[in-house]
Each structure stands twice: as structure tokens, then as C-alpha cells.
Motif scaffolding. Structure first.
Motif, PDB file in Angstrom:
ATOM      1  N   GLY A   1     -14.505   0.946 -10.164  1.00 34.75           N
ATOM      2  CA  GLY A   1     -13.524   0.370  -9.263  1.00 34.75           C
ATOM      3  C   GLY A   1     -12.154   0.317  -9.919  1.00 34.75           C
ATOM      4  O   GLY A   1     -12.030  -0.016 -11.098  1.00 34.75           O
ATOM      5  N   PHE A   2     -11.119   0.663  -9.164  1.00 30.81           N
ATOM      6  CA  PHE A   2      -9.764   0.707  -9.714  1.00 30.81           C
ATOM      7  C   PHE A   2      -9.225  -0.712  -9.924  1.00 30.81           C
ATOM      8  O   PHE A   2      -9.586  -1.650  -9.213  1.00 30.81           O
ATOM      9  CB  PHE A   2      -8.834   1.479  -8.783  1.00 30.81           C
ATOM     10  N   GLU A   3      -8.343  -0.824 -10.902  1.00 31.29           N
ATOM     11  CA  GLU A   3      -7.718  -2.098 -11.238  1.00 31.29           C
ATOM     12  C   GLU A   3      -6.231  -2.011 -10.905  1.00 31.29           C
ATOM     13  O   GLU A   3      -5.581  -1.009 -11.211  1.00 31.29           O
ATOM     14  CB  GLU A   3      -7.924  -2.381 -12.731  1.00 31.29           C
TER      15      GLU A   3
ATOM     16  N   ALA B   1     -18.739  -6.076 -17.955  1.00 32.00           N
ATOM     17  CA  ALA B   1     -18.268  -5.263 -19.081  1.00 32.00           C
ATOM     18  C   ALA B   1     -16.771  -5.424 -19.309  1.00 32.00           C
ATOM     19  O   ALA B   1     -16.292  -5.326 -20.442  1.00 32.00           O
ATOM     20  CB  ALA B   1     -18.601  -3.793 -18.833  1.00 32.00           C
ATOM     21  N   ASN B   2     -16.032  -5.677 -18.237  1.00 34.79           N
ATOM     22  CA  ASN B   2     -14.577  -5.802 -18.326  1.00 34.79           C
ATOM     23  C   ASN B   2     -14.225  -7.224 -18.756  1.00 34.79           C
ATOM     24  O   ASN B   2     -14.070  -8.126 -17.939  1.00 34.79           O
ATOM     25  CB  ASN B   2     -13.942  -5.479 -16.975  1.00 34.79           C
ATOM     26  N   GLN B   3     -14.071  -7.430 -20.052  1.00 31.87           N
ATOM     27  CA  GLN B   3     -13.916  -8.775 -20.601  1.00 31.87           C
ATOM     28  C   GLN B   3     -12.549  -9.390 -20.323  1.00 31.87           C
ATOM     29  O   GLN B   3     -12.332 -10.567 -20.591  1.00 31.87           O
ATOM     30  CB  GLN B   3     -14.176  -8.751 -22.109  1.00 31.87           C
ATOM     31  N   GLY B   4     -11.644  -8.612 -19.804  1.00 37.67           N
ATOM     32  CA  GLY B   4     -10.315  -9.123 -19.485  1.00 37.67           C
ATOM     33  C   GLY B   4      -9.517  -8.057 -18.768  1.00 37.67           C
ATOM     34  O   GLY B   4      -9.930  -6.900 -18.667  1.00 37.67           O
ATOM     35  N   PHE B   5      -8.364  -8.435 -18.285  1.00 43.08           N
ATOM     36  CA  PHE B   5      -7.515  -7.513 -17.538  1.00 43.08           C
ATOM     37  C   PHE B   5      -7.143  -6.314 -18.411  1.00 43.08           C
ATOM     38  O   PHE B   5      -6.598  -6.472 -19.500  1.00 43.08           O
ATOM     39  CB  PHE B   5      -6.253  -8.241 -17.073  1.00 43.08           C
ATOM     40  N   GLY B   6      -7.482  -5.113 -17.950  1.00 41.42           N
ATOM     41  CA  GLY B   6      -7.161  -3.897 -18.690  1.00 41.42           C
ATOM     42  C   GLY B   6      -8.064  -3.623 -19.875  1.00 41.42           C
ATOM     43  O   GLY B   6      -7.795  -2.713 -20.666  1.00 41.42           O
TER      44      GLY B   6
ATOM     45  N   GLY C   1     -10.159   3.934 -13.584  1.00 42.04           N
ATOM     46  CA  GLY C   1      -8.935   4.118 -12.807  1.00 42.04           C
ATOM     47  C   GLY C   1      -8.130   2.843 -12.656  1.00 42.04           C
ATOM     48  O   GLY C   1      -8.669   1.734 -12.702  1.00 42.04           O
ATOM     49  N   ARG C   2      -6.842   3.030 -12.487  1.00 41.66           N
ATOM     50  CA  ARG C   2      -5.970   1.885 -12.223  1.00 41.66           C
ATOM     51  C   ARG C   2      -4.792   2.325 -11.364  1.00 41.66           C
ATOM     52  O   ARG C   2      -4.386   3.494 -11.396  1.00 41.66           O
ATOM     53  CB  ARG C   2      -5.476   1.250 -13.520  1.00 41.66           C
ATOM     54  N   VAL C   3      -4.276   1.380 -10.603  1.00 42.20           N
ATOM     55  CA  VAL C   3      -3.056   1.588  -9.829  1.00 42.20           C
ATOM     56  C   VAL C   3      -1.952   0.832 -10.561  1.00 42.20           C
ATOM     57  O   VAL C   3      -1.973  -0.391 -10.635  1.00 42.20           O
ATOM     58  CB  VAL C   3      -3.205   1.064  -8.390  1.00 42.20           C
ATOM     59  N   GLN C   4      -1.030   1.575 -11.123  1.00 42.19           N
ATOM     60  CA  GLN C   4       0.054   0.963 -11.901  1.00 42.19           C
ATOM     61  C   GLN C   4       1.317   0.966 -11.047  1.00 42.19           C
ATOM     62  O   GLN C   4       1.846   2.025 -10.707  1.00 42.19           O
ATOM     63  CB  GLN C   4       0.269   1.734 -13.206  1.00 42.19           C
ATOM     64  N   LYS C   5       1.795  -0.225 -10.723  1.00 39.79           N
ATOM     65  CA  LYS C   5       2.887  -0.361  -9.759  1.00 39.79           C
ATOM     66  C   LYS C   5       4.123  -0.983 -10.417  1.00 39.79           C
ATOM     67  O   LYS C   5       4.243  -2.201 -10.522  1.00 39.79           O
ATOM     68  CB  LYS C   5       2.425  -1.230  -8.589  1.00 39.79           C
ATOM     69  N   PRO C   6       5.079  -0.144 -10.854  1.00 35.29           N
ATOM     70  CA  PRO C   6       6.300  -0.676 -11.459  1.00 35.29           C
ATOM     71  C   PRO C   6       7.353  -1.089 -10.426  1.00 35.29           C
ATOM     72  O   PRO C   6       8.308  -1.782 -10.752  1.00 35.29           O
ATOM     73  CB  PRO C   6       6.802   0.497 -12.301  1.00 35.29           C
ATOM     74  N   SER C   7       7.185  -0.625  -9.177  1.00 42.59           N
ATOM     75  CA  SER C   7       8.168  -0.897  -8.127  1.00 42.59           C
ATOM     76  C   SER C   7       7.453  -0.952  -6.780  1.00 42.59           C
ATOM     77  O   SER C   7       6.373  -0.368  -6.616  1.00 42.59           O
ATOM     78  CB  SER C   7       9.237   0.202  -8.102  1.00 42.59           C
ATOM     79  N   TYR C   8       8.058  -1.652  -5.822  1.00 40.70           N
ATOM     80  CA  TYR C   8       7.454  -1.703  -4.492  1.00 40.70           C
ATOM     81  C   TYR C   8       7.623  -0.377  -3.752  1.00 40.70           C
ATOM     82  O   TYR C   8       7.010  -0.156  -2.703  1.00 40.70           O
ATOM     83  CB  TYR C   8       8.059  -2.849  -3.673  1.00 40.70           C
ATOM     84  N   LEU C   9       8.426   0.532  -4.318  1.00 38.13           N
ATOM     85  CA  LEU C   9       8.672   1.818  -3.672  1.00 38.13           C
ATOM     86  C   LEU C   9       7.611   2.866  -4.006  1.00 38.13           C
ATOM     87  O   LEU C   9       7.402   3.800  -3.242  1.00 38.13           O
ATOM     88  CB  LEU C   9      10.050   2.349  -4.076  1.00 38.13           C
TER      89      LEU C   9
ATOM     90  N   TYR D   1       1.747   4.511  -9.588  1.00 38.69           N
ATOM     91  CA  TYR D   1       1.091   5.620 -10.274  1.00 38.69           C
ATOM     92  C   TYR D   1      -0.420   5.416 -10.203  1.00 38.69           C
ATOM     93  O   TYR D   1      -0.933   4.345 -10.537  1.00 38.69           O
ATOM     94  CB  TYR D   1       1.528   5.701 -11.735  1.00 38.69           C
ATOM     95  N   LEU D   2      -1.114   6.455  -9.762  1.00 35.29           N
ATOM     96  CA  LEU D   2      -2.568   6.465  -9.805  1.00 35.29           C
ATOM     97  C   LEU D   2      -2.969   7.081 -11.138  1.00 35.29           C
ATOM     98  O   LEU D   2      -2.605   8.225 -11.430  1.00 35.29           O
ATOM     99  CB  LEU D   2      -3.147   7.280  -8.652  1.00 35.29           C
ATOM    100  N   MET D   3      -3.698   6.331 -11.952  1.00 38.17           N
ATOM    101  CA  MET D   3      -4.028   6.773 -13.306  1.00 38.17           C
ATOM    102  C   MET D   3      -5.540   6.742 -13.495  1.00 38.17           C
ATOM    103  O   MET D   3      -6.208   5.769 -13.114  1.00 38.17           O
ATOM    104  CB  MET D   3      -3.328   5.890 -14.340  1.00 38.17           C
ATOM    105  N   VAL D   4      -6.070   7.812 -14.088  1.00 44.99           N
ATOM    106  CA  VAL D   4      -7.518   7.940 -14.273  1.00 44.99           C
ATOM    107  C   VAL D   4      -7.800   8.428 -15.691  1.00 44.99           C
ATOM    108  O   VAL D   4      -7.273   9.460 -16.119  1.00 44.99           O
ATOM    109  CB  VAL D   4      -8.135   8.925 -13.256  1.00 44.99           C
TER     110      VAL D   4
END
Length: 309
Positions: free
Chosen positions: A40-42, A88-93, A117-125, A128-131
Motif C-alpha cells: 500500500g502506498f504511503e 512491519a512499518n515501524q514508523g512513517f517512511g 510506493g509512496r505519493v510525495q506531494k511538495p505542492s498542491y499543484l 511525485y509517484l515513487m516506487v
């Protein structure tokens, strides 16, 4: 009245990407398809704004989109166990920063590879989808892919993930090629002990220890004696003991932990001046099966230690 069908450009691109992905995978992996666990993506939101429902929907949909694309490509997608991932995910990231822990999760899911996977959102515009692609056997990150998705729509997410999906087979093919090359290299650390005991006594003690650990002697090669007899001169005593436990051998081969060249186990005993040197080949480290490797290596070391004691 006939109805005309019109394809939107993004839909045509989606279909093309799926067909391309399937062709690429089938041509490169016509044997047994790899088992892939898509976690599941974070969501990593750096905007410090309230998270809109559309963003949550995008993040939740990402796993399914990527899993379906890989399944269409011919891979076996292993169902994810969300409670197990949460544990398994002991904390954020945490899993992003610890590929070895992601590999342990993949092992529990009986997968060959894990996609973190993670959705990295630096801006509301945009976001980045990262895998990350993690190999379960080695616990190593093979590759990391990133694609930009403008806006917060699921459609933008789908397009970005399909682009990533077309890159994943290349990373897996490269890893497979590297593994095949690595299998050609015989790597084995050596464990050795010296003793002042009599040579024949060392042999007797080693044979006893081998049987005590439920291994069977398959051959005893008296190389030093054979050379001395052929050359008709004195030659240092050298004996190689070959021994095996079929249960361990089967597990090593099925798990692809060791090369058949490691089998059977061997201990070298040789006279060096007034000392007897005892040596054995240990199994190389294996991140995915380290506990099993350590178990066998401990037995081999204990056998050598008995001979030297």
C-alpha cells in the motif's frame, strides 16, 4: 443510427502501455513469472495544508493501479496483507528507508520482489509517484522510479504509474542477469583451526562429530598418502572428508541459497610441521535466509572445533 467510438488520447496511451508491458515481460520471462508484492502506498504530504479527500483517494488507488498493470503484464501479483504491512512499518517512511525490512515482509508474503510506493506531494499543484523495487532474496533495492502527476486526480496517478510499470521489467531483467552471473562465481568463506593433536586422532574426532550432527560421510580422500605412494617419497598428510545431510542439501537447493559446488560439505585436514590444520568452507551470507545459513555454518564450525579440541 450508427454510433461512433472515440478514444481519448490518454486511454489510447494506457492501452498501448499495457500491451507494451505485457510483450516486454513475456519475451524476457517466458519461464516462471516472478511473484511481486505491491505494498500500500504511503502519502508524504509536505504542503502543511489539510489533506483533501481526492488526495487520499489517489493514494489508496495507487496500489491497485500498479498491481493490475503488472498482473496484465504476466507477473504473479501477491495479495498484500495490510495488517502485516502495518506491523512491519515501524514508523512513517520506515519501509522506504529500510529495504531489508521490506524484504522480510516480502518473504512473509512469499514474493520474489516487493514494491514500496509512496505519493510525495511538495505542492498542491503536483505530486511525485515513487516506487522502490526490492529483491526479497538479497534485501537490496534494485531500482527506484519517480514520475510526476499533475493535480490530484486518479487519472493523473494512473498515467504516472503506468509509465513506472513499463520500467519495472527492465529492473527485474537486469537483476536476473546479475544473479545468473553471480551464480557462476564460487564464493565461500573459510573457517580454520590449528591443533597439536595427532593427525589420526583429529580424523577420528571429526568423523565422530560429523555423525553426531546427523551428517553422513560420503567420501574420505587421503590425498597426501596417494601422492606419497605415487612419488615414493614422504609427503605431508592431507585428508579431505566429504559429508552431507540430504535435508539441508534439499533446502539449500530449493531456496537457491548455495551453489551445488558447495555440496557435499568438506573438511580439509593437513599436517603443517608440528600442527594439524583443519579447514572447512562456510556458506556465504544471504540476507533473506541468514538464519538458515547461520545454522549450517554453526554446525560446520562445531565439527571443526571438535576436531581441534
Amino acid at each position: 443510427m450508427p454510433t461512433s467510438l472515440s478514444f481519448k488520447p490518454w486511454l489510447f496511451g494506457l492501452l498501448f502501455a499495457l500491451f507494451y508491458l505485457q510483450a516486454l515481460n513475456l519475451s524476457a520471462n517466458s519461464a516462471v513469472p516472478s511473484r511481486i508484492a505491491v505494498l500500500g502506498f504511503e502519502l508524504h504530504d509536505f504542503t502543511q495544508l489539510p489533506i483533501p479527500s481526492a488526495e487520499l483517494a489517489r493514494t489508496e488507488a495507487a496500489q491497485t493501479i500498479l498491481a493490475e498493470a503488472l498482473q496484465t503484464a504476466g507477473y504473479i501479483v501477491v495479495p498484500n496483507n495490510q495488517p502485516l504491512q502495518t506491523q512491519a512499518n515501524q514508523g512513517f517512511g520506515y519501509l522506504v528507508a529500510h529495504p531489508d525490512k521490506a524484504a522480510e515482509l516480502g518473504k512473509a508474503l512469499q514474493a520474489d520482489y516487493v514494491l514500496v510506493g509512496r505519493v510525495q506531494k511538495p505542492s498542491y499543484l503536483f505530486a511525485y509517484l515513487m516506487v522502490q523495487v526490492i529483491e526479497v532474496k538479497t534485501g537490496q533495492q534494485l531500482a527506484e522510479f519517480s514520475r510526476e502527476a499533475k493535480g490530484e486526480t486518479v487519472g493523473a496517478t494512473r498515467r504516472a504509474l503506468l509509465q513506472i510499470a513499463t520500467e519495472i521489467p527492465k529492473a527485474l531483467d537486469k537483476a536476473s542477469s546479475n544473479n545468473q552471473e553471480a551464480k557462476l562465481n564460487f564464493i565461500a568463506p573459510i573457517y580454520q583451526k590449528n591443533t597439536s593433536k595427532d593427525f589420526d586422532t583429529v580424523i577420528d574426532d571429526l568423523l565422530f562429530a560429523i555423525s553426531q550432527h546427523n551428517f553422513r560421510l560420503t567420501e574420505q580422500s587421503t590425498i597426501g598418502q596417494a601422492i606419497a605412494e605415487r612419488e615414493e617419497k614422504n609427503f605431508p598428510k592431507i585428508t579431505i572428508l566429504h559429508f552431507c545431510n540430504l535435508t539441508y542439501a534439499q533446502a539449500l537447493l530449493e531456496k537457491a541459497i548455495a551453489s551445488p559446488l558447495h555440496m557435499p560439505c568438506r573438511i580439509s585436514v593437513r599436517q603443517v610441521n608440528n600442527q594439524v590444520l583443519i579447514e572447512t568452507l562456510l556458506l556465504p551470507n544471504n540476507a533473506a535466509e541468514q538464519a538458515f545459513v547461520d545454522e549450517i555454518n554453526q554446525i560446520l564450525q562445531e565439527i571443526v572445533n571438535t576436531g581441534a579440541a
